[in-house]
Design a protein around this motif. Sequence first.
Motif, PDB file in Angstrom:
ATOM      1  N   VAL A 145       6.931  29.247   9.695  1.00  0.00           N
ATOM      2  CA  VAL A 145       5.534  29.286   9.929  1.00  0.00           C
ATOM      3  C   VAL A 145       4.649  29.424   8.779  1.00  0.00           C
ATOM      4  O   VAL A 145       3.764  29.668   8.732  1.00  0.00           O
ATOM      5  CB  VAL A 145       5.218  30.611  10.966  1.00  0.00           C
ATOM      6  N   ALA A 146       5.346  29.745   7.758  1.00  0.00           N
ATOM      7  CA  ALA A 146       4.778  29.910   6.457  1.00  0.00           C
ATOM      8  C   ALA A 146       5.403  29.180   5.279  1.00  0.00           C
ATOM      9  O   ALA A 146       6.737  29.163   5.267  1.00  0.00           O
ATOM     10  CB  ALA A 146       4.597  31.475   6.034  1.00  0.00           C
ATOM     11  N   ASP A 147       4.590  29.021   4.064  1.00  0.00           N
ATOM     12  CA  ASP A 147       5.379  28.561   2.687  1.00  0.00           C
ATOM     13  C   ASP A 147       5.686  29.671   2.029  1.00  0.00           C
ATOM     14  O   ASP A 147       5.086  30.288   1.559  1.00  0.00           O
ATOM     15  CB  ASP A 147       4.568  27.651   2.120  1.00  0.00           C
ATOM     16  N   PRO A 148       7.079  30.011   1.750  1.00  0.00           N
ATOM     17  CA  PRO A 148       7.496  31.146   1.155  1.00  0.00           C
ATOM     18  C   PRO A 148       7.005  31.158  -0.327  1.00  0.00           C
ATOM     19  O   PRO A 148       6.887  32.129  -0.984  1.00  0.00           O
ATOM     20  CB  PRO A 148       9.174  31.175   1.197  1.00  0.00           C
ATOM     21  N   LYS A 149       6.882  29.953  -1.016  1.00  0.00           N
ATOM     22  CA  LYS A 149       6.468  29.813  -2.296  1.00  0.00           C
ATOM     23  C   LYS A 149       5.224  30.309  -2.465  1.00  0.00           C
ATOM     24  O   LYS A 149       4.902  30.682  -3.517  1.00  0.00           O
ATOM     25  CB  LYS A 149       6.548  28.364  -2.721  1.00  0.00           C
ATOM     26  N   THR A 150       4.417  30.359  -1.516  1.00  0.00           N
ATOM     27  CA  THR A 150       2.750  30.847  -1.594  1.00  0.00           C
ATOM     28  C   THR A 150       2.635  32.234  -0.943  1.00  0.00           C
ATOM     29  O   THR A 150       1.515  32.589  -1.059  1.00  0.00           O
ATOM     30  CB  THR A 150       1.936  29.765  -1.055  1.00  0.00           C
ATOM     31  N   VAL A 151       3.746  32.701  -0.334  1.00  0.00           N
ATOM     32  CA  VAL A 151       3.474  33.682   0.316  1.00  0.00           C
ATOM     33  C   VAL A 151       4.169  35.227  -0.395  1.00  0.00           C
ATOM     34  O   VAL A 151       3.682  36.118  -0.519  1.00  0.00           O
ATOM     35  CB  VAL A 151       4.119  33.773   1.928  1.00  0.00           C
ATOM     36  N   THR A 152       5.341  35.032  -0.897  1.00  0.00           N
ATOM     37  CA  THR A 152       6.250  35.881  -1.476  1.00  0.00           C
ATOM     38  C   THR A 152       5.889  35.761  -3.053  1.00  0.00           C
ATOM     39  O   THR A 152       5.481  34.984  -3.545  1.00  0.00           O
ATOM     40  CB  THR A 152       7.902  35.864  -1.315  1.00  0.00           C
ATOM     41  N   CYS A 153       6.476  37.066  -3.561  1.00  0.00           N
ATOM     42  CA  CYS A 153       6.365  37.054  -5.186  1.00  0.00           C
ATOM     43  C   CYS A 153       7.609  36.393  -5.819  1.00  0.00           C
ATOM     44  O   CYS A 153       7.310  36.439  -7.058  1.00  0.00           O
ATOM     45  CB  CYS A 153       5.863  38.663  -5.567  1.00  0.00           C
ATOM     46  N   VAL A 154       8.497  36.402  -5.201  1.00  0.00           N
ATOM     47  CA  VAL A 154       9.526  35.648  -5.758  1.00  0.00           C
ATOM     48  C   VAL A 154      10.201  34.648  -4.868  1.00  0.00           C
ATOM     49  O   VAL A 154      10.103  34.570  -3.477  1.00  0.00           O
ATOM     50  CB  VAL A 154      10.908  36.684  -6.320  1.00  0.00           C
TER      51      VAL A 154
END
Length: 256
Positions: A145-154
């Motif tokens: 449900v989310a793009d980890p590249k734009t959500v997490t810090c790594v």
Amino acid sequence: MRPVDGVGETPALPGKGPYRTVPWKIQGETMWRERPFWQDILKEIIEWRTLELREEIPKPRPETRRALRSLLAHPFFSPHARTVEAALWDPYFPLGMIRRTILADVTGMRFFINKTRPDIQEALSLQVAAAADLFLEAKRDLVRVADPKTVTCVPLDGRLHPLPSGGWCRLCGTCCQIGGVQAEPPPGVGYPPRWVAMIEGSAHPHQQLCPFLFQYFGRDIYFCAIHRIKPRACAGFGPEDCARCRTDIALHERDP
């Protein structure tokens, strides 16, 4: 023959690993037997798995796998075997936080909670299983449900990456040793209903930790898996709050 939840006072047996005297119910009568205490087994797994991750050993060593088989054979964990195994092998599962919270005695309040008390063992094991289940769900959702590249810090691709630097945060995870916060997202962001429950601590009856608190390859580094869209309560947490938190929230006894 089935185990009864409990722990005796017998110390560990030299050369035979961590053993405790545990009551077993046999045809209605309780008999005391020496058997490994599940917390000691889990602590061994955490210690060994942490070393493996830090040394970049790609697969768990045989002794780690043997300890895991012993843990998952316990009646408390056998119903959750696949979930617990998957989480313990994941390089982002917060192994250290499990030991620092669920398995650690509570000492920083007006009362003391000994985590080896017989009457709370099943509840503690359910907290471990809940942490594993919610962590895996959160990690799956970051892709679904989310793009980890734009959500997490790594990036969460199973490889080592440079960590954020230049800020005041020590990435110690102490501020996240809470059951939940109000799930108010930053402007322009909406959380799925399930995330709201996970952030507020109501996603599972035995939830103790935020499922979005990840650990970095066994190191004493913890990070928010939704750092870029974290709740406003978390985003507004500053260095003064951190200093106060590290003093006030020290409820659990640290390992020697």
